[in-house]
Design a protein around this motif. Structure first.
Motif, PDB file in Angstrom:
ATOM      1  N   ASP A  29      16.753  -3.295 -33.545  1.00 44.85           N
ATOM      2  CA  ASP A  29      17.092  -4.425 -34.413  1.00 44.85           C
ATOM      3  C   ASP A  29      17.994  -3.987 -35.564  1.00 44.85           C
ATOM      4  OD1 ASP A  29      15.621  -6.230 -32.917  1.00 44.85           O
ATOM      5  OD2 ASP A  29      13.845  -6.150 -34.210  1.00 44.85           O
ATOM      6  N   VAL A  48      13.424  -7.397 -28.903  1.00 44.34           N
ATOM      7  CA  VAL A  48      14.281  -7.521 -30.086  1.00 44.34           C
ATOM      8  C   VAL A  48      13.927  -8.790 -30.860  1.00 44.34           C
ATOM      9  CG1 VAL A  48      16.187  -6.207 -29.083  1.00 44.34           C
ATOM     10  CG2 VAL A  48      16.090  -8.700 -28.763  1.00 44.34           C
ATOM     11  N   ASN A  49      14.362  -8.841 -32.097  1.00 42.40           N
ATOM     12  CA  ASN A  49      14.117 -10.001 -32.961  1.00 42.40           C
ATOM     13  C   ASN A  49      15.164 -11.079 -32.680  1.00 42.40           C
ATOM     14  OD1 ASN A  49      13.641 -11.854 -34.959  1.00 42.40           O
ATOM     15  ND2 ASN A  49      13.890 -10.433 -36.666  1.00 42.40           N
TER      16      ASN A  49
END
Length: 343
Positions: free
Chosen positions: A155, A185-186
């Motif tokens: 990230d 992942v964000n």
């Protein structure tokens, strides 16, 4: 007394049940641990696999294959041999195959990892007399950090590239690793796009009712403006291809256990390497073996000699086995290992 499972030129064979496990040649009845192509090959007359593998196997082997599926834990019998599937934690639908006959129990692990990735069903140890274990990363140098730490780093890398106006391209195998990256992942950082090969697998996985984080397919009609600051997940076969040029200014990374090897990132001309594997590390392999309580461990595909010697030296009988596994699911982004499809 003859072995319940034997290692033949076609694959792992159970004579009493008359079936093969992950055969590499055409057979009448094939029980499949998971859908990676080194374990699930076309041409057999009938297949048995876990429920969640069905859409993926049909995508890869053909919609018209003869396929029977089972949930985890359900026991069936073939000629008096009991067979059941148990979570391997490798990818969606991956299974360890438990085979029992006259009180003797064998377990074929296929590929596995012991860390729960939050997407594939978490690994469950299965007690047995004989355990057939992969050892892709069967050396002490391979010790994985928690995936939460890896995704925090990914990230941060994505955010840094985004601030510079760059597209972040992560090379990840289209079945397993790509979905793990997508889920890890964000998604609040920006848009996520996927290569067509990843898109196809995602759609097959979603047929099972599994919800993936939001993503879009990379399309020819899109522009650099659409991709600005985005994360793109693609198979490593596109490294060095014209497919990447459409993104303009971009940074590249690979998500693979092999990224732990010094110099691997440089040799593949990558900007970043994230050590993320769908296989057990050294500690995970030892944990799985001990939990199985197996009297004998058969080591396949990977550092078989190292791991087998270690087990023997520590009081667990072990023997190496030559198989044709280990050529697909944990690759660096080169044409040597990756899919050849460029979309």
């Amino acid at each position: 007394m003859a072995q319940l499972l034997t290692f033949t030129e076609k694959g792992i064979y159970c004579k009493e049940g008359d079936f093969y496990i992950d055969p590499w040649r055409h057979v009448d009845f094939a029980i499949i641990t998971h859908a990676h192509s080194d374990h699930a090959r076309p041409g057999s007359r009938h297949y048995l696999a876990h429920d969640l593998s069905a859409p993926i196997l049909r995508l890869r082997l053909g919609q018209d294959i003869s396929l029977e599926t089972l949930p985890y834990g359900k026991v069936i019998s073939r000629n008096g041999v009991k067979v059941s599937l148990h979570p391997a934690g490798h990818i969606v639908g991956s299974a360890q195959i438990r085979v029992e006959y006259k009180g003797e129990v064998w377990v074929v692990s296929g590929d596995y990892k012991v860390e729960n990735d939050g997407l594939s069903t978490a690994f469950e140890p299965v007690k047995c007399h004989h355990f057939i274990s992969e050892c892709t990363f069967g050396m002490p140098i391979y010790e994985w950090k928690p995936q939460s730490e890896i995704f925090e780093n990914m990230d941060a890398w994505w955010q840094e590239n985004r601030a510079k106006g760059k597209v972040s391209v992560v090379f990840a195998y289209s079945l397993g690793k790509a979905q793990r990256v997508l889920q890890g992942v964000n998604p609040e950082i920006g848009n996520v796009f996927v290569h067509g090969a990843v898109w196809n697998v995602n759609k097959a996985i979603e047929e099972n009712g599994i919800t993936l984080n939001q993503y879009a397919r990379v399309e020819p009609t899109q522009t650099k403006k659409d991709w600005e600051g985005a994360l793109v997940i693609a198979p490593g076969s596109v490294l060095g291809s014209s497919w990447l040029k459409k993104f303009g200014d971009f940074a590249t990374a690979s998500a693979s256990g092999w990224m732990q090897i010094r110099g691997q990132k440089r040799r593949n001309a990558l900007d970043m390497g994230f050590v993320l594997s769908d296989h057990a590390d050294w500690s995970g392999l030892n944990e799985a073996v001990l939990a199985s309580e197996a009297q004998k461990v058969w080591t396949t595909h990977g550092y078989t000699a190292v791991f087998s010697r270690w087990l023997n030296e520590n009081g667990i009988e072990s023997e190496e086995v030559v198989t044709q596994f280990g050529t697909e699911s944990e690759e660096v982004p080169t044409q040597t290992f990756e899919e050849k499809t460029v979309d």
